[in-house]
Design an enzyme around this catalytic site. Structure first.
Site, PDB file in Angstrom:
ATOM      1  N   CYS A   4       1.055  -1.093  -0.423  1.00  0.00           N
ATOM      2  CA  CYS A   4      -0.349  -0.230  -0.275  1.00  0.00           C
ATOM      3  C   CYS A   4       0.510   1.280  -0.165  1.00  0.00           C
ATOM      4  O   CYS A   4       2.345   1.339  -0.440  1.00  0.00           O
ATOM      5  CB  CYS A   4      -0.500   0.080   1.280  1.00  0.00           C
ATOM      6  SG  CYS A   4      -0.571   0.437   2.251  1.00  0.00           S
ATOM      7  N   HIS A  40      15.576 -12.959  12.051  1.00  0.00           N
ATOM      8  CA  HIS A  40      15.363 -12.005  13.506  1.00  0.00           C
ATOM      9  C   HIS A  40      13.683 -12.421  13.674  1.00  0.00           C
ATOM     10  O   HIS A  40      13.726 -13.189  14.937  1.00  0.00           O
ATOM     11  CB  HIS A  40      16.670 -10.763  13.397  1.00  0.00           C
ATOM     12  CG  HIS A  40      17.308 -11.411  13.935  1.00  0.00           C
ATOM     13  ND1 HIS A  40      17.882 -10.005  14.169  1.00  0.00           N
ATOM     14  CD2 HIS A  40      18.216 -11.756  13.291  1.00  0.00           C
ATOM     15  CE1 HIS A  40      19.466 -10.066  13.842  1.00  0.00           C
ATOM     16  NE2 HIS A  40      19.608 -10.786  13.515  1.00  0.00           N
TER      17      HIS A  40
END
Length: 143
Positions: free
Chosen positions: A65, A98
């Site tokens: 978006c 991570h």
């Protein structure tokens, strides 16, 4: 590998560039996004992507978006989703390594189409490191 993709009006051209890359690389793509530049509501196109990831109908999701924020916030309402708003290849890599991100949120108004495709490449080729990161990822969900 199955990829779900969704976008609002700000991300149509980006989505088309990403889908072209994905299909060229042999990924299965399900397009939940709009195909026009006419104004639409991003949640209508993001929830189906998040549902697909949450229910194992897609391995990963890509949402696009204008700022990436609205799409990212919407996707992260789903319990099994870890959507990461990324604007560089390096942040994208860390989101996978991570945080075990399973949806990539791209801000169309703050990246270029080539950057977006590069982030998608990075996102899909980077593995979660596990180890010390695993316990942190397990603490993300509210349920």
């Amino acid at each position: 590998m199955k990829i779900a993709i969704g976008n609002d009006h700000a991300g149509t051209d980006y989505k088309n560039a990403v889908v072209t890359y994905l299909k060229k690389e042999g990924y299965q793509v399900t397009n939940y996004g709009t195909d026009t530049n006419e104004s639409v509501d991003y949640p209508d196109f993001v929830h189906p992507v998040a549902d697909a990831v949450e229910n194992n109908k897609a391995d990963f999701g890509i949402i696009i978006c204008g700022s990436g924020n609205g799409a990212n916030m919407t996707a992260n309402k789903h319990q099994k989703v870890r959507s990461a708003l990324c604007w560089t290849k390096e942040i994208t890599e860390l989101a996978r390594q991570h945080n075990d991100a399973n949806i990539l949120s791209i801000p169309a108004r703050f990246t270029s189409e080539p950057q977006a495709v590069e982030m998608v490449k990075t996102f899909l080729k980077t593995e979660f490191e596990g180890g010390r990161h695993q316990k942190r990822v397990e603490k993300i969900a509210c349920s």
